[in-house]
Design an enzyme around this catalytic site. Structure first.
Site, PDB file in Angstrom:
ATOM      1  N   ASP A   1      55.672  60.189  37.807  1.00 11.15           N
ATOM      2  CA  ASP A   1      56.330  60.766  38.967  1.00 11.15           C
ATOM      3  C   ASP A   1      55.599  62.029  39.429  1.00 11.15           C
ATOM      4  OD1 ASP A   1      58.927  60.470  40.482  1.00 11.15           O
ATOM      5  OD2 ASP A   1      59.143  62.553  39.847  1.00 11.15           O
TER       6      ASP A   1
ATOM      7  N   HIS B   1      61.315  52.269  45.441  1.00 12.69           N
ATOM      8  CA  HIS B   1      62.681  52.783  45.568  1.00 12.69           C
ATOM      9  C   HIS B   1      62.768  53.954  46.541  1.00 12.69           C
ATOM     10  CE1 HIS B   1      60.637  55.384  42.831  1.00 12.69           C
ATOM     11  NE2 HIS B   1      61.614  56.272  42.927  1.00 12.69           N
ATOM     12  N   ASP B   2      61.626  54.465  47.006  1.00 15.06           N
ATOM     13  CA  ASP B   2      61.630  55.578  47.970  1.00 15.06           C
ATOM     14  C   ASP B   2      61.283  55.112  49.378  1.00 15.06           C
ATOM     15  OD1 ASP B   2      62.131  57.442  45.959  1.00 15.06           O
ATOM     16  OD2 ASP B   2      59.999  57.793  45.583  1.00 15.06           O
TER      17      ASP B   2
END
Ligand code: NOJ
Length: 560
Positions: free
Chosen positions: A200, A331-332
């Protein structure tokens, strides 16, 4: 098994909360992933990237971690993930976990201790600075979720830095102990069998220790600016490589918000021993107005010429330097068919056209759950959105600063909100799309009666089957892995076409990314013969390279 197995792999991203709920609490769980391993084998993928399942208060859906070594009870127990890893391996599937090491949750013991005083063991685990003389923040850095990136802490009487929510304090990578703790955690998971890490915002881990103000053209109280690619970033990543990635042969893909393809050359050059791949953001901004004062919410028409230019620069700049990670969804990111395609009349066609373009490139394709059946964005009202990025930005930009109207904000959210990727996976037309027997934690997209796995798999025009074919092709033919890339018609605003060439063989990958009817002939390289072999096509009646290139029609053909 080749050491760089990921080069001819396709990786599937699971967002566990929304994948499959097996215990009826309305939240997806680890057992749900295990239950669907056969499905993933059927699709043909080689690895699964699992978004965070660690203990977390879920302020940012698990990207705020309290304990890196403990599975959150909402997803199951540690034993469940160990079991999943073993079972996945038996199916020949690798497991890639999510490493969120730029920040933790404020609930982490490290932070709880750190905020207590300026001189305890954990006090330098986070980034603390004194207030300016007038009590204000140390600089004008903005948080990605709105407002200042600094939060005042009453007990320590200092500000701490947070690039995301204030509940996600940034770790201080300048402190060697922090780095060692992270490497130990990585070794812990390696011992459990993890094959790779998705890292991340890894390009955020090093901060300029002078903390200079960001340029502020719109005179905003706080601005997001040069906060990534800090001075010691390469050094830290290389150290992590030497300590853990290299000795244990762990695959790595770093999330790299501000990297250009030139930056990427350094991050993924195998000789430099940093990362295997990175996720660029550049191509995701082709519908964002440049330097708009509302950041990601200032949208414009998607610019295909720009998309081609960006993806091509990554193809060319990384060729013989390093490896690409390829994605349109995660997911973003909202659903591609709704964002850039036509999710009404041409849902199947536009979903498969974008898939063709992506999977024809050099690099490792990542498929996000639901992308393989062409899931779409939901028609949410403001009250339906759940994501902290959206709710915080709405409050700041629409309600407080009033720099964007509610209508425009909603219009943008409808296209790009992260929430569109987070609605429950649509397995069937049963209640709640077969995701849960309970009450789903987040609204199921009402189109599930039509758009679902069971239905898609029985259709002729099946997005799932098309993905299967693309994945198979990649596994079988080296041209997609190794072939040289050449973009054709760079200025054309309807069609994305490129060649891949390996030795004597040349393939053309072509997609009409518009609702228009075009002439194929206008887009074929001169050397193409009429009877060029069709390798794959999304219009099933396509038998040769002649005639009309129909709306969202795409194909791969062998040039002869
Ligand atoms: C990137 C993640 O993908 C996103 O979901 C998260 O909000 C931020 N990093 C902060 O961890």
């Amino acid at each position: 098994m080749r050491k760089d197995w990921w080069k001819n792999a396709i990786i599937y991203q699971v967002y566990p909360k929304s994948f499959l709920d097996t215990n009826g609490d309305g939240i997806g769980d680890i057992k749900g992933i295990e239950e669907k391993l056969d499905y993933l084998v059927e699709l043909g993928v080689d690895g699964i990237w699992i978004s965070p399942v660690y203990l977390s208060p879920q302020v940012d859906n698990g990207y705020d971690i309290t304990d890196y070594r403990k599975i959150d009870p909402m997803f199951g127990e540690n034993q469940d993930i160990y079991h999943l890893i073993n079972k996945a391996h038996k199916h020949g599937i690798k497991i890639i976990m999510d490493m969120v090491a730029n920040h933790t949750s404020e609930q982490s013991v490290w932070f709880k201790e750190s905020r207590k005083s300026k001189d305890n063991f954990f006090s330098d685990f986070y980034i603390w600075r004194d207030a300016k003389d007038d009590g204000s923040e140390p600089n004008n850095w903005g948080s990605n979720f709105g407002g200042s990136a600094w939060e005042w802490d009453q007990s320590r009487k200092q500000y701490y830095l947070h690039y995301y929510a204030k509940q996600q304090p940034d770790l201080n990578w300048e402190n060697p102990r922090v780095r060692q703790y992270i490497y130990d955690m990585m070794r812990f998971w390696k011992a459990k069998g993890v094959d790779g890490w998705r890292m991340d915002v890894v390009t955020s881990i090093s901060k300029d220790q002078n903390f200079p103000n960001n340029p502020n053209p719109h005179k905003k109280p706080f601005v997001i600016g040069n906060q990534n690619n800090g001075p010691r970033m390469h050094e830290f990543i290389h150290e992590m490589n030497q300590e853990v990635l290299k000795p244990f042969s762990i695959m790595s893909v770093g999330e790299s918000p501000d990297s250009t393809s030139e930056d990427a050359q350094l991050l993924v050059d195998p000789d430099r021993e940093e990362l295997d791949m990175i996720f660029t953001f550049e191509h995701m901004h082709v519908d964002r107005a440049k330097n708009g004062m509302n950041g990601r919410w200032d949208l414009q028409q998607m610019d295909l010429v720009k998309l081609k230019r960006i993806l091509s620069s990554w193809q060319l700049n990384l060729r013989n330097h390093g490896w690409n990670a390829l994605y349109f969804e995660n997911h973003d990111r909202a659903r591609t068919t709704s964002r850039w395609g036509n999710d009404k009349q041409y849902r199947y066609e536009s979903a498969t056209a974008f898939a063709t373009i992506l999977h024809g490139l050099q690099g490792t394709p990542f498929v996000y759950q639901g992308e393989e059946i062409g899931m779409t964005n939901s028609n949410f009202g403001i009250e339906d959105y759940e994501d902290i990025e959206l709710t915080d930005n709405y409050r700041e930009l629409v309600l407080e600063q009033k720099t964007i109207s509610k209508a425009d904000f909603l219009k943008a959210a409808h296209k790009i909100s992260r929430d569109h990727a987070r609605t429950p996976m649509q397995w069937s037309n049963a209640k709640n799309a077969g995701f849960t027997n309970g009450t789903p934690w987040f609204k199921v997209n009402p189109d599930y009666e039509e758009v679902n796995v069971a239905n898609d798999q029985t259709k002729e025009n099946s997005v799932f089957k098309y993905y299967q074919a693309l994945i198979k092709l990649r596994h079988e033919d080296d041209i997609l892995i190794e072939g040289a890339y050449e973009l054709l018609y760079p200025e054309d605003s309807n069609v994305f076409a490129y060649k891949r060439t390996l030795a004597e063989k040349s393939w053309l990958v072509i997609a009409n990314l518009s609702d228009k009817q075009l002439k194929i002939h206008d887009y074929l390289p001169q050397e193409t013969e009429k009877d060029s072999q069709i390798i794959l096509a999304n219009y099933l009646d396509r038998t040769n390279a002649a005639g009309i290139l129909r709306p969202w029609e795409s194909m791969i053909l062998e040039l002869s």
